[in-house]
Design an enzyme around this catalytic site. Structure first.
Site, PDB file in Angstrom:
ATOM      1  N   ASP A 273      38.453  71.711  60.978  1.00 55.39           N
ATOM      2  CA  ASP A 273      37.646  70.647  59.894  1.00 55.39           C
ATOM      3  C   ASP A 273      37.138  71.602  58.785  1.00 55.39           C
ATOM      4  OD1 ASP A 273      36.064  68.485  58.812  1.00 55.39           O
ATOM      5  OD2 ASP A 273      34.434  69.370  59.723  1.00 55.39           O
ATOM      6  N   LEU A 274      36.735  70.992  57.542  1.00 57.42           N
ATOM      7  CA  LEU A 274      36.372  71.802  56.541  1.00 57.42           C
ATOM      8  C   LEU A 274      34.675  71.797  56.316  1.00 57.42           C
ATOM      9  CD1 LEU A 274      37.192  73.392  53.842  1.00 57.42           C
ATOM     10  CD2 LEU A 274      36.992  70.997  52.664  1.00 57.42           C
ATOM     11  N   ASP A 275      34.184  70.801  56.006  1.00 53.30           N
ATOM     12  CA  ASP A 275      32.733  70.715  55.688  1.00 53.30           C
ATOM     13  C   ASP A 275      31.917  70.937  57.081  1.00 53.30           C
ATOM     14  OD1 ASP A 275      33.154  69.796  52.645  1.00 53.30           O
ATOM     15  OD2 ASP A 275      33.899  67.778  53.671  1.00 53.30           O
TER      16      ASP A 275
ATOM     17  N   THR B 224      29.237  73.131  53.224  1.00 52.23           N
ATOM     18  CA  THR B 224      29.184  71.957  52.330  1.00 52.23           C
ATOM     19  C   THR B 224      28.467  71.078  52.808  1.00 52.23           C
ATOM     20  OG1 THR B 224      31.455  71.791  52.560  1.00 52.23           O
ATOM     21  CG2 THR B 224      31.060  72.440  50.811  1.00 52.23           C
TER      22      THR B 224
ATOM     23  N   LYS C 231      28.497  62.476  58.656  1.00 51.91           N
ATOM     24  CA  LYS C 231      29.485  63.718  58.919  1.00 51.91           C
ATOM     25  C   LYS C 231      30.857  63.165  59.277  1.00 51.91           C
ATOM     26  CE  LYS C 231      25.917  67.131  59.722  1.00 51.91           C
ATOM     27  NZ  LYS C 231      25.553  68.276  60.601  1.00 51.91           N
TER      28      LYS C 231
ATOM     29  N   SER D 141      40.742  67.831  57.469  1.00 53.47           N
ATOM     30  CA  SER D 141      39.545  67.320  56.873  1.00 53.47           C
ATOM     31  C   SER D 141      39.528  65.792  56.313  1.00 53.47           C
ATOM     32  CB  SER D 141      39.088  68.012  55.806  1.00 53.47           C
ATOM     33  OG  SER D 141      38.211  67.677  54.706  1.00 53.47           O
ATOM     34  N   ALA D 142      38.352  64.917  56.130  1.00 54.65           N
ATOM     35  CA  ALA D 142      38.527  63.605  55.385  1.00 54.65           C
ATOM     36  C   ALA D 142      38.100  64.020  54.183  1.00 54.65           C
ATOM     37  CB  ALA D 142      37.156  63.027  56.069  1.00 54.65           C
TER      38      ALA D 142
ATOM     39  N   LYS E 105      38.670  59.492  60.138  1.00 57.49           N
ATOM     40  CA  LYS E 105      38.232  59.616  61.529  1.00 57.49           C
ATOM     41  C   LYS E 105      37.009  58.904  61.908  1.00 57.49           C
ATOM     42  CE  LYS E 105      38.410  64.961  60.374  1.00 57.49           C
ATOM     43  NZ  LYS E 105      37.789  65.930  60.067  1.00 57.49           N
TER      44      LYS E 105
ATOM     45  N   GLU F 141      35.278  71.381  65.182  1.00 59.79           N
ATOM     46  CA  GLU F 141      34.497  70.173  64.481  1.00 59.79           C
ATOM     47  C   GLU F 141      33.085  70.306  64.503  1.00 59.79           C
ATOM     48  OE1 GLU F 141      34.396  67.611  62.615  1.00 59.79           O
ATOM     49  OE2 GLU F 141      36.465  67.058  62.428  1.00 59.79           O
ATOM     50  N   ASP F 142      32.517  69.807  63.314  1.00 59.65           N
ATOM     51  CA  ASP F 142      31.010  69.906  63.466  1.00 59.65           C
ATOM     52  C   ASP F 142      30.491  68.374  63.304  1.00 59.65           C
ATOM     53  OD1 ASP F 142      31.690  69.350  60.729  1.00 59.65           O
ATOM     54  OD2 ASP F 142      29.813  69.607  60.222  1.00 59.65           O
TER      55      ASP F 142
HETATM   56  C1  BG6 Z   1      33.868  65.072  55.517  1.00 63.16           C
HETATM   57  C2  BG6 Z   1      32.599  65.200  55.358  1.00 63.16           C
HETATM   58  O1  BG6 Z   1      34.473  66.440  55.746  1.00 63.16           O
HETATM   59  O2  BG6 Z   1      34.436  64.754  53.978  1.00 63.16           O
HETATM   60  C3  BG6 Z   1      31.810  64.107  54.992  1.00 63.16           C
HETATM   61  O3  BG6 Z   1      31.890  65.529  56.600  1.00 63.16           O
HETATM   62  C4  BG6 Z   1      32.212  63.556  53.657  1.00 63.16           C
HETATM   63  O4  BG6 Z   1      30.688  64.086  54.937  1.00 63.16           O
HETATM   64  C5  BG6 Z   1      33.990  63.338  53.828  1.00 63.16           C
HETATM   65  O5  BG6 Z   1      31.854  62.096  53.144  1.00 63.16           O
HETATM   66  C6  BG6 Z   1      34.832  63.006  52.339  1.00 63.16           C
HETATM   67  O6  BG6 Z   1      34.383  63.914  51.480  1.00 63.16           O
HETATM   68  P1  BG6 Z   1      34.666  63.864  50.003  1.00 63.16           P
HETATM   69  O7  BG6 Z   1      34.558  65.233  49.624  1.00 63.16           O
HETATM   70  O8  BG6 Z   1      36.205  63.275  49.782  1.00 63.16           O
HETATM   71  O9  BG6 Z   1      33.758  62.916  49.526  1.00 63.16           O
HETATM   72 MG    MG Z   2      32.672  68.483  59.248  1.00 58.21          MG
END
Ligand code: BG6
Ligand code: MG
Length: 217
Positions: A9-11, A17, A45, A114-115, A145, A169-170
């Site tokens: 996962d990224l964030d 972030t 999240k 990542s989302a 997700k 994943e967090d």
């Molecule tokens: C996920 C985050 O990685 O990405 C969420 O955990 C976030 O908090 C989602 O809403 C979408 O991110 P973005 O950058 O497209 O707004």
């Molecule tokens: Mg995350």
């Protein structure tokens, strides 16, 4: 030996972030007349931007027209991108840089799952984009997700069976997605919140090369 792969996962896993997403949503909530706690933020999240706004509005008991929602989504992202613009290498989470370079050197395939629709921009800013064998982000999926789609596409891109993939994943939604994809899930964060994960680590500092190598072997 069976080929294994890792999906990150990224964030909140690669880069710190998650706090900026929270701050940007909280500013929006305050503007709409309600407060928004870190505990409530757990629900946001891992979920998509659009879904995050729906959850936030539910928390604040605020009803809005579609047009206003679109405006708020743009506003939130603009605020988030202002934080991102200030970001540098120090915000890569502990140990992650070493782990990614180790995997690369040892030809263990890894992907992003990542989302976020800002994922490529963030990885590029941190000079990490080219390390990944595949990138799957919010622009590539039709269902967010906790649906497993993002991870299943990543496995397919890497050419590795889902049950040979390890997800880091967090978020609760991300752990649920990994489990639904039949992958091994490693949660980063609170054991209570991430109780569905196969393993839970307090932080990425515990995501050592040793720990990962044992999962891969
Ligand atoms: C996920 C985050 O990685 O990405 C969420 O955990 C976030 O908090 C989602 O809403 C979408 O991110 P973005 O950058 O497209 O707004
Ligand atoms: Mg995350």
């Amino acid at each position: 030996m069976t080929k294994k792969a890792i999906i990150f996962d990224l964030d909140g896993v690669i880069v710190d972030t998650a706090k900026y997403h929270y701050l940007a949503w909280r500013e929006l909530a305050i503007q709409l007349g309600f407060d928004f706690s870190e505990a409530q933020n757990e629900q946001l999240k891992g979920v998509s931007r659009v879904r995050s706004l729906e959850i936030l509005l539910d928390i604040g008991n605020v009803q809005l027209e579609e047009e206003q929602k679109t405006k708020l989504l743009i506003e939130k992202n603009a605020q988030y991108l202002e934080y991102i613009a200030e970001m540098d290498h120090t915000e890569i989470l502990p140990g992650i840089d070493d782990v990614l370079h180790y995997l690369k050197l040892n030809k263990i395939p890894f992907s992003l799952g990542s989302a976020s629709k800002n994922a490529r921009l963030i990885l590029e800013t941190l000079d990490l984009l080219n390390l990944f064998d595949a990138i799957v982000d919010g622009n590539d999926v039709s269902t967010a997700k906790p649906d497993p789609e993002v991870f299943l596409i990543a496995a397919q891109k890497l050419g590795v069976e889902p049950d040979n993939c390890i997800v880091i994943e967090d978020a609760q939604a991300g752990v649920e997605a990994a489990n639904k994809a039949n992958m091994l899930s490693v949660g980063i964060g609170d054991k209570e919140i991430l109780k569905e994960a196969d393993y839970v680590l307090n932080s990425t500092a515990e995501l050592t090369i040793d720990f990962l190598q044992k999962l891969i072997d």
